[in-house]
Design a protein around this motif. Structure first.
Motif, PDB file in Angstrom:
ATOM      1  N   ALA A  59       0.840  -1.196   0.000  1.00  0.00           N
ATOM      2  CA  ALA A  59       0.000   0.000   0.000  1.00  0.00           C
ATOM      3  C   ALA A  59       0.875   1.246   0.000  1.00  0.00           C
ATOM      4  CB  ALA A  59      -0.938  -0.016   1.203  1.00  0.00           C
ATOM      5  N   LEU A  60       1.885   1.245   0.822  1.00  0.00           N
ATOM      6  CA  LEU A  60       2.793   2.386   0.898  1.00  0.00           C
ATOM      7  C   LEU A  60       3.496   2.626  -0.435  1.00  0.00           C
ATOM      8  CD1 LEU A  60       3.889   4.488   2.870  1.00  0.00           C
ATOM      9  CD2 LEU A  60       5.729   2.889   3.395  1.00  0.00           C
ATOM     10  N   ALA A  61       3.888   1.556  -1.097  1.00  0.00           N
ATOM     11  CA  ALA A  61       4.583   1.680  -2.383  1.00  0.00           C
ATOM     12  C   ALA A  61       3.715   2.355  -3.440  1.00  0.00           C
ATOM     13  CB  ALA A  61       5.037   0.306  -2.873  1.00  0.00           C
ATOM     14  N   TYR A  62       2.404   2.215  -3.354  1.00  0.00           N
ATOM     15  CA  TYR A  62       1.518   2.873  -4.305  1.00  0.00           C
ATOM     16  C   TYR A  62       1.288   4.340  -3.975  1.00  0.00           C
ATOM     17  CZ  TYR A  62       0.459  -1.240  -6.988  1.00  0.00           C
ATOM     18  OH  TYR A  62       0.572  -2.327  -7.826  1.00  0.00           O
ATOM     19  N   LEU A  63       1.636   4.750  -2.767  1.00  0.00           N
ATOM     20  CA  LEU A  63       1.374   6.127  -2.339  1.00  0.00           C
ATOM     21  C   LEU A  63       2.606   7.019  -2.292  1.00  0.00           C
ATOM     22  CD1 LEU A  63      -1.123   5.307   0.528  1.00  0.00           C
ATOM     23  CD2 LEU A  63      -1.659   6.365  -1.678  1.00  0.00           C
ATOM     24  N   VAL A  64       3.777   6.437  -2.132  1.00  0.00           N
ATOM     25  CA  VAL A  64       4.996   7.224  -1.983  1.00  0.00           C
ATOM     26  C   VAL A  64       5.860   7.066  -3.225  1.00  0.00           C
ATOM     27  CG1 VAL A  64       7.108   7.518  -0.624  1.00  0.00           C
ATOM     28  CG2 VAL A  64       4.954   6.988   0.523  1.00  0.00           C
ATOM     29  N   ASP A  65       6.218   8.186  -3.812  1.00  0.00           N
ATOM     30  CA  ASP A  65       7.099   8.188  -4.971  1.00  0.00           C
ATOM     31  C   ASP A  65       8.337   9.005  -4.622  1.00  0.00           C
ATOM     32  OD1 ASP A  65       8.437   8.420  -7.366  1.00  0.00           O
ATOM     33  OD2 ASP A  65       6.652   8.952  -8.517  1.00  0.00           O
ATOM     34  N   PRO A  66       9.455   8.340  -4.321  1.00  0.00           N
ATOM     35  CA  PRO A  66      10.661   9.071  -3.920  1.00  0.00           C
ATOM     36  C   PRO A  66      11.181  10.046  -4.969  1.00  0.00           C
ATOM     37  CG  PRO A  66      10.874   6.749  -3.412  1.00  0.00           C
ATOM     38  CD  PRO A  66       9.634   6.905  -4.238  1.00  0.00           C
ATOM     39  N   THR A  67      10.798   9.878  -6.204  1.00  0.00           N
ATOM     40  CA  THR A  67      11.247  10.831  -7.226  1.00  0.00           C
ATOM     41  C   THR A  67      10.688  12.223  -6.949  1.00  0.00           C
ATOM     42  OG1 THR A  67       9.438  10.268  -8.732  1.00  0.00           O
ATOM     43  CG2 THR A  67      11.486   9.037  -8.972  1.00  0.00           C
ATOM     44  N   ASP A  68       9.605  12.295  -6.177  1.00  0.00           N
ATOM     45  CA  ASP A  68       9.056  13.595  -5.792  1.00  0.00           C
ATOM     46  C   ASP A  68      10.039  14.393  -4.938  1.00  0.00           C
ATOM     47  OD1 ASP A  68       6.736  12.981  -7.165  1.00  0.00           O
ATOM     48  OD2 ASP A  68       5.617  12.408  -5.364  1.00  0.00           O
ATOM     49  N   LEU A  69      10.970  13.710  -4.268  1.00  0.00           N
ATOM     50  CA  LEU A  69      11.961  14.394  -3.440  1.00  0.00           C
ATOM     51  C   LEU A  69      12.843  15.334  -4.244  1.00  0.00           C
ATOM     52  CD1 LEU A  69      13.213  11.468  -1.167  1.00  0.00           C
ATOM     53  CD2 LEU A  69      11.842  13.421  -0.451  1.00  0.00           C
ATOM     54  N   VAL A  70      13.092  15.007  -5.496  1.00  0.00           N
ATOM     55  CA  VAL A  70      14.023  15.809  -6.306  1.00  0.00           C
ATOM     56  C   VAL A  70      13.350  16.503  -7.480  1.00  0.00           C
ATOM     57  CG1 VAL A  70      16.035  14.432  -5.645  1.00  0.00           C
ATOM     58  CG2 VAL A  70      14.721  13.806  -7.679  1.00  0.00           C
ATOM     59  N   ALA A  71      12.061  16.346  -7.620  1.00  0.00           N
ATOM     60  CA  ALA A  71      11.360  16.907  -8.776  1.00  0.00           C
ATOM     61  C   ALA A  71      11.531  18.417  -8.888  1.00  0.00           C
ATOM     62  CB  ALA A  71       9.878  16.540  -8.716  1.00  0.00           C
ATOM     63  N   GLU A  72      11.583  19.124  -7.786  1.00  0.00           N
ATOM     64  CA  GLU A  72      11.674  20.579  -7.792  1.00  0.00           C
ATOM     65  C   GLU A  72      13.066  21.111  -7.449  1.00  0.00           C
ATOM     66  OE1 GLU A  72       9.096  22.469  -8.820  1.00  0.00           O
ATOM     67  OE2 GLU A  72       7.985  20.594  -9.152  1.00  0.00           O
ATOM     68  N   VAL A  73      14.065  20.222  -7.372  1.00  0.00           N
ATOM     69  CA  VAL A  73      15.414  20.666  -7.042  1.00  0.00           C
ATOM     70  C   VAL A  73      16.038  21.320  -8.274  1.00  0.00           C
ATOM     71  CG1 VAL A  73      17.721  19.934  -6.317  1.00  0.00           C
ATOM     72  CG2 VAL A  73      15.700  18.868  -5.294  1.00  0.00           C
ATOM     73  N   PRO A  74      16.452  22.578  -8.154  1.00  0.00           N
ATOM     74  CA  PRO A  74      17.018  23.265  -9.316  1.00  0.00           C
ATOM     75  C   PRO A  74      18.375  22.694  -9.725  1.00  0.00           C
ATOM     76  CG  PRO A  74      17.141  24.661  -7.358  1.00  0.00           C
ATOM     77  CD  PRO A  74      16.403  23.422  -6.965  1.00  0.00           C
ATOM     78  N   GLY A  75      18.605  22.609 -11.010  1.00  0.00           N
ATOM     79  CA  GLY A  75      19.903  22.208 -11.522  1.00  0.00           C
ATOM     80  C   GLY A  75      20.142  20.721 -11.616  1.00  0.00           C
ATOM     81  N   VAL A  76      19.147  19.888 -11.318  1.00  0.00           N
ATOM     82  CA  VAL A  76      19.330  18.443 -11.412  1.00  0.00           C
ATOM     83  C   VAL A  76      18.217  17.827 -12.250  1.00  0.00           C
ATOM     84  CG1 VAL A  76      20.495  18.267  -9.175  1.00  0.00           C
ATOM     85  CG2 VAL A  76      18.049  17.844  -9.311  1.00  0.00           C
ATOM     86  N   GLU A  77      18.544  16.725 -12.875  1.00  0.00           N
ATOM     87  CA  GLU A  77      17.558  15.940 -13.612  1.00  0.00           C
ATOM     88  C   GLU A  77      17.697  14.497 -13.164  1.00  0.00           C
ATOM     89  OE1 GLU A  77      16.693  14.489 -18.172  1.00  0.00           O
ATOM     90  OE2 GLU A  77      17.641  16.432 -17.856  1.00  0.00           O
ATOM     91  N   LEU A  78      16.590  13.878 -12.822  1.00  0.00           N
ATOM     92  CA  LEU A  78      16.610  12.493 -12.378  1.00  0.00           C
ATOM     93  C   LEU A  78      17.043  11.593 -13.524  1.00  0.00           C
ATOM     94  CD1 LEU A  78      15.967  10.508 -10.083  1.00  0.00           C
ATOM     95  CD2 LEU A  78      13.653  10.364 -11.006  1.00  0.00           C
ATOM     96  N   ALA A  79      18.097  10.828 -13.309  1.00  0.00           N
ATOM     97  CA  ALA A  79      18.626   9.945 -14.344  1.00  0.00           C
ATOM     98  C   ALA A  79      18.115   8.521 -14.186  1.00  0.00           C
ATOM     99  CB  ALA A  79      20.159   9.947 -14.317  1.00  0.00           C
TER     100      ALA A  79
END
Length: 113
Positions: A59-79
Motif C-alpha cells: 500500500a505504501l509503495a503505491y502512495l509514496v514516490d521518492p522521485t518527488d523528493l528531487v522533482a523541484e530541485v534546481p539544476g538536477v535531472e533524475l537519471a
C-alpha cells in the motif's frame, strides 16, 4: 582526477522506517490511488488491489514516490530511480537503528550536541 573529470552523477540514498498507525487509512488511500490511475490495465489493477489489501508495505509503495523528493530541485535531472518497501522488525532502542551510525556518532540519552 580534477573537477572537470569527476562524475556529474550523484547517488542519493534515503532509508526511512515508518510506523503504520492506521492500516485501514493507508490501505484505503492506496486503493483510491489505484482506482484513479487511468493508465493502469484492468488485470494489473486487480492484482494491485489484492496486494495492497494483503500488505501495508505494498500500500505504501503505491502512495509514496521518492522521485518527488528531487522533482523541484534546481539544476538536477533524475537519471534513474528505484525503490522498494518491505515489512521489517523494528526496535527503536536498538543501536542498529541509530540514525547517526553512518558518521560514527552515537549519542547517549541526555547528551547534547
Amino acid at each position: 582526477m580534477d573537477t572537470a573529470e569527476t562524475s556529474r552523477y550523484v547517488r542519493l540514498r534515503v532509508d526511512l522506517v515508518l510506523e503504520v498507525q492506521e492500516p485501514d487509512a493507508l490501505t484505503g488511500a492506496a486503493l483510491e490511488r489505484i482506482e484513479a490511475d487511468e493508465f493502469m490495465p484492468e488485470e494489473e489493477r486487480v492484482h494491485a488491489k489484492a496486494a495492497v489489501r494483503d500488505d501495508d508495505s505494498e500500500a505504501l509503495a503505491y502512495l509514496v514516490d521518492p522521485t518527488d523528493l528531487v522533482a523541484e530541485v534546481p539544476g538536477v535531472e533524475l537519471a534513474q530511480a528505484s525503490w522498494s518497501t518491505e515489512p521489517i522488525d523494528h526496535d527503536p532502542e536498538s543501536m542498529e537503528w541509530d540514525l547517526d551510525e553512518e558518521d560514527g556518532v552515537f549519542e547517549e540519552e541526555g547528551d547534547s550536541a
